[in-house]
Scaffold this motif. Structure first.
Motif, PDB file in Angstrom:
ATOM      1  N   ALA A   1      57.715 -49.860   2.118  1.00 23.37           N
ATOM      2  CA  ALA A   1      57.046 -51.153   2.312  1.00 23.37           C
ATOM      3  C   ALA A   1      55.946 -51.355   1.278  1.00 23.37           C
ATOM      4  O   ALA A   1      55.207 -52.336   1.326  1.00 23.37           O
ATOM      5  N   GLY A   2      55.827 -50.406   0.341  1.00 26.04           N
ATOM      6  CA  GLY A   2      54.838 -50.524  -0.727  1.00 26.04           C
ATOM      7  C   GLY A   2      55.462 -51.114  -1.980  1.00 26.04           C
ATOM      8  O   GLY A   2      56.601 -51.604  -1.965  1.00 26.04           O
TER       9      GLY A   2
ATOM     10  N   ILE B   1      56.464 -49.903  -5.330  1.00 27.16           N
ATOM     11  CA  ILE B   1      57.655 -49.413  -6.037  1.00 27.16           C
ATOM     12  C   ILE B   1      58.791 -49.130  -5.055  1.00 27.16           C
ATOM     13  O   ILE B   1      59.958 -49.399  -5.335  1.00 27.16           O
ATOM     14  N   GLY B   2      58.435 -48.601  -3.879  1.00 26.14           N
ATOM     15  CA  GLY B   2      59.459 -48.290  -2.873  1.00 26.14           C
ATOM     16  C   GLY B   2      60.263 -49.522  -2.484  1.00 26.14           C
ATOM     17  O   GLY B   2      61.490 -49.461  -2.346  1.00 26.14           O
TER      18      GLY B   2
ATOM     19  N   ALA C   1      48.430 -50.532   2.472  1.00 26.53           N
ATOM     20  CA  ALA C   1      49.244 -50.817   1.273  1.00 26.53           C
ATOM     21  C   ALA C   1      50.680 -51.210   1.615  1.00 26.53           C
ATOM     22  O   ALA C   1      51.424 -51.647   0.747  1.00 26.53           O
TER      23      ALA C   1
ATOM     24  N   ILE D   1      54.839 -39.874   7.443  1.00 26.76           N
ATOM     25  CA  ILE D   1      55.644 -38.762   6.894  1.00 26.76           C
ATOM     26  C   ILE D   1      55.060 -37.400   7.285  1.00 26.76           C
ATOM     27  O   ILE D   1      55.746 -36.392   7.216  1.00 26.76           O
TER      28      ILE D   1
ATOM     29  N   ALA E   1      52.743 -42.498  -0.257  1.00 23.15           N
ATOM     30  CA  ALA E   1      51.557 -41.817  -0.784  1.00 23.15           C
ATOM     31  C   ALA E   1      50.362 -42.734  -0.638  1.00 23.15           C
ATOM     32  O   ALA E   1      50.499 -43.951  -0.538  1.00 23.15           O
TER      33      ALA E   1
ATOM     34  N   SER F   1      47.762 -44.115  -2.990  1.00 26.07           N
ATOM     35  CA  SER F   1      48.020 -44.230  -4.426  1.00 26.07           C
ATOM     36  C   SER F   1      46.880 -44.826  -5.248  1.00 26.07           C
ATOM     37  O   SER F   1      47.024 -44.986  -6.454  1.00 26.07           O
TER      38      SER F   1
ATOM     39  N   HIS G   1      53.306 -55.965  -6.230  1.00 23.40           N
ATOM     40  CA  HIS G   1      52.247 -55.000  -6.562  1.00 23.40           C
ATOM     41  C   HIS G   1      50.996 -55.407  -5.793  1.00 23.40           C
ATOM     42  O   HIS G   1      50.544 -56.544  -5.884  1.00 23.40           O
TER      43      HIS G   1
HETATM   44  P1  NAD Z   1      51.766 -48.239  -2.711  1.00 24.55           P
HETATM   45  O1  NAD Z   1      50.372 -47.827  -2.383  1.00 24.55           O
HETATM   46  O2  NAD Z   1      52.040 -49.645  -3.105  1.00 24.55           O
HETATM   47  O3  NAD Z   1      52.737 -47.936  -1.465  1.00 24.55           O
HETATM   48  C1  NAD Z   1      52.658 -46.774  -0.715  1.00 24.55           C
HETATM   49  C2  NAD Z   1      53.481 -46.967   0.544  1.00 24.55           C
HETATM   50  O4  NAD Z   1      53.462 -45.722   1.268  1.00 24.55           O
HETATM   51  C3  NAD Z   1      52.945 -48.038   1.490  1.00 24.55           C
HETATM   52  O5  NAD Z   1      54.004 -48.839   1.985  1.00 24.55           O
HETATM   53  C4  NAD Z   1      52.312 -47.237   2.624  1.00 24.55           C
HETATM   54  O6  NAD Z   1      52.336 -47.920   3.878  1.00 24.55           O
HETATM   55  C5  NAD Z   1      53.186 -46.002   2.636  1.00 24.55           C
HETATM   56  N1  NAD Z   1      52.485 -44.823   3.191  1.00 24.55           N
HETATM   57  C6  NAD Z   1      51.261 -44.361   2.874  1.00 24.55           C
HETATM   58  N2  NAD Z   1      50.974 -43.283   3.611  1.00 24.55           N
HETATM   59  C7  NAD Z   1      52.061 -43.043   4.395  1.00 24.55           C
HETATM   60  C8  NAD Z   1      52.382 -42.051   5.368  1.00 24.55           C
HETATM   61  N3  NAD Z   1      51.501 -41.089   5.671  1.00 24.55           N
HETATM   62  N4  NAD Z   1      53.587 -42.108   5.970  1.00 24.55           N
HETATM   63  C9  NAD Z   1      54.480 -43.094   5.681  1.00 24.55           C
HETATM   64  N5  NAD Z   1      54.224 -44.067   4.763  1.00 24.55           N
HETATM   65  C10 NAD Z   1      53.037 -44.035   4.144  1.00 24.55           C
HETATM   66  O7  NAD Z   1      52.257 -47.216  -3.812  1.00 24.55           O
HETATM   67  P2  NAD Z   1      53.183 -47.461  -5.102  1.00 24.55           P
HETATM   68  O8  NAD Z   1      52.343 -47.990  -6.195  1.00 24.55           O
HETATM   69  O9  NAD Z   1      54.398 -48.176  -4.687  1.00 24.55           O
HETATM   70  O10 NAD Z   1      53.550 -45.958  -5.480  1.00 24.55           O
HETATM   71  C11 NAD Z   1      54.670 -45.311  -4.877  1.00 24.55           C
HETATM   72  C12 NAD Z   1      54.756 -43.901  -5.382  1.00 24.55           C
HETATM   73  O11 NAD Z   1      54.894 -43.908  -6.806  1.00 24.55           O
HETATM   74  C13 NAD Z   1      53.506 -43.066  -5.093  1.00 24.55           C
HETATM   75  O12 NAD Z   1      53.919 -41.786  -4.725  1.00 24.55           O
HETATM   76  C14 NAD Z   1      52.763 -43.043  -6.417  1.00 24.55           C
HETATM   77  O13 NAD Z   1      52.027 -41.850  -6.542  1.00 24.55           O
HETATM   78  C15 NAD Z   1      53.891 -43.115  -7.400  1.00 24.55           C
HETATM   79  N6  NAD Z   1      53.576 -43.743  -8.697  1.00 24.55           N
HETATM   80  C16 NAD Z   1      53.026 -44.999  -8.752  1.00 24.55           C
HETATM   81  C17 NAD Z   1      52.790 -45.595  -9.985  1.00 24.55           C
HETATM   82  C18 NAD Z   1      52.237 -46.996 -10.099  1.00 24.55           C
HETATM   83  O14 NAD Z   1      51.992 -47.456 -11.204  1.00 24.55           O
HETATM   84  N7  NAD Z   1      52.047 -47.711  -9.011  1.00 24.55           N
HETATM   85  C19 NAD Z   1      53.094 -44.899 -11.167  1.00 24.55           C
HETATM   86  C20 NAD Z   1      53.656 -43.616 -11.073  1.00 24.55           C
HETATM   87  C21 NAD Z   1      53.901 -43.064  -9.838  1.00 24.55           C
END
Ligand code: NAD
Length: 329
Positions: free
Chosen positions: A9-10, A12-13, A38, A60, A83, A85, A188
């Motif tokens: 729900a974030g 990149i996912g 997030a 998780i 994560a 993030s 984003h």
């Molecule tokens: P985000 O913060 O937009 O989304 C994180 C999602 O994880 C949210 O939907 C949140 O509800 C969920 N979440 C958080 N804690 C949780 C838990 N304990 N149990 C279940 N769900 C949980 O993050 P993003 O920017 O989409 O990043 C996703 C992944 O990619 C992360 O692991 C991040 O480290 C990695 N990453 C991000 C980037 C970037 O530019 N955004 C770059 C490289 C790597």
């Protein structure tokens, strides 16, 4: 195949879920997300309409809930995006970063060991390598660059990466890791640089830039990242780390000025603010390994991707305005 996507729900996912639903309609996608600040369920509105998609709200790090889901769904692949993030939040309070990013990763992999899995994939970041000096444009992060994280966020991601590789070595769990540079694109969260600047510019409010805006990031359009992960989980080698990056290096100031130019707003909206403690100077990825092994290349040029992204924010005001007002919670 049954694929559990955590953190779907974030930013990149969710983009990854849409990519999978389009590219592999034969697969079943189960999104596991506990909807922190997030996570936003409205992001998955279209996915909810797909017949082979299920959303489960759970943490998780909650072993009981994770094991129950594995018993119900028998996943073939787990892709862990979940994560905490945001670097600035990790400086204010590191504890939840350790809980989700490290303990949560351990719980997911324990479930994979207990119930069996074809692949556990960890979505990691180039920030685990620390930073590069601004005056050494010849240096890039490779998969062999030593881990040298700077912030509580990046060190929690580095800790998780080490745990993943240890589960491969000790338990022969089939794992892979991707370490990607900064992403941009639809969905984003508007606390991150690009959507924050778009939303503030549209409101004619000051655009806060850390220090002198000299920090360099390697920007990758999110769909290119999703394609790379899809290749790694299906064709990448187990036990391997793959770097993903776009060779799209820009200073933060260049990014902000590009956004202002595309939106037709003046540069005097920029407001320089006190720098972030421990702020990494430059990230730059060498993606040679994923290119030579899996044929992956970034397809979106920054100039095109940023225009598409800005247009998406113009067309989807309801989504991000709901976040800014807190309505989505
Ligand atoms: P985000 O913060 O937009 O989304 C994180 C999602 O994880 C949210 O939907 C949140 O509800 C969920 N979440 C958080 N804690 C949780 C838990 N304990 N149990 C279940 N769900 C949980 O993050 P993003 O920017 O989409 O990043 C996703 C992944 O990619 C992360 O692991 C991040 O480290 C990695 N990453 C991000 C980037 C970037 O530019 N955004 C770059 C490289 C790597």
């Amino acid at each position: 195949m049954n694929i559990i996507v955590t953190g779907g729900a974030g930013f990149i996912g969710s983009n990854f879920i849409y990519y999978e639903l389009e590219e592999h309609p034969e697969d079943r996608i189960i999104c596991l997300d506990n909807l922190t600040y997030a996570g936003n369920l409205s992001t998955l509105e279209m996915a909810m309409k797909a017949s082979d998609f299920r959303f489960v709200k759970a943490d998780i790090a909650n072993r009981e809930a994770v094991y129950k889901l594995f018993e119900e769904e028998h996943p073939d692949i787990v892709v862990n995006f979940a994560a905490e993030s945001h670097v600035d939040r990790s400086i204010k309070d590191p504890s939840i970063f350790l809980q989700t990013n490290i303990i949560g990763t351990g719980v997911l992999m324990d479930a994979c060991r207990k119930y069996g899995i074809e692949r556990y994939h960890q979505v990691s970041t180039d920030e685990v390598y620390g930073d590069l000096p601004l005056d050494r444009k010849d240096l890039f992060f490779t998969e062999n660059t030593p881990i040298h994280a700077s912030s509580p966020y990046s060190s929690s991601k580095a800790g998780a990466d080490l745990l993943v590789l240890a589960y491969y070595r000790t338990f022969e769990l089939p794992v892979s890791i991707t370490r990607c540079s900064n992403n941009y694109g639809p969905y984003h969260f508007p606390e991150k640089l690009i959507p924050l600047m778009i939303s503030r510019a549209l409101a004619n409010r000051p655009l806060p830039v850390y220090g002198k805006g000299e920090n360099v990031r390697d920007w990758l359009y999110v769909k290119d990242h999703c394609k790379a992960i899809d290749l790694v989980i299906r064709k990448g080698r187990s036990g391997e780390v793959y770097n993903i990056g776009g060779h799209n290096e820009r200073t933060n100031l260049e990014v902000v000025k590009t956004i202002l130019r595309v939106l037709g707003k003046p540069d005097n909206l920029i407001s320089y603010v006190t720098d972030r403690p421990g702020h990494d100077m430059r990230y730059a990825i060498d993606p040679a390994k994923i290119h030579s092994e899996l044929g992956w290349m970034p397809e979106t040029k920054f100039e095109d991707g940023i225009k598409t992204t800005i247009q998406w924010y113009l067309d989807n005001r309801k989504w991000w305005e709901g976040i800014l007002t807190g309505e989505y919670t």
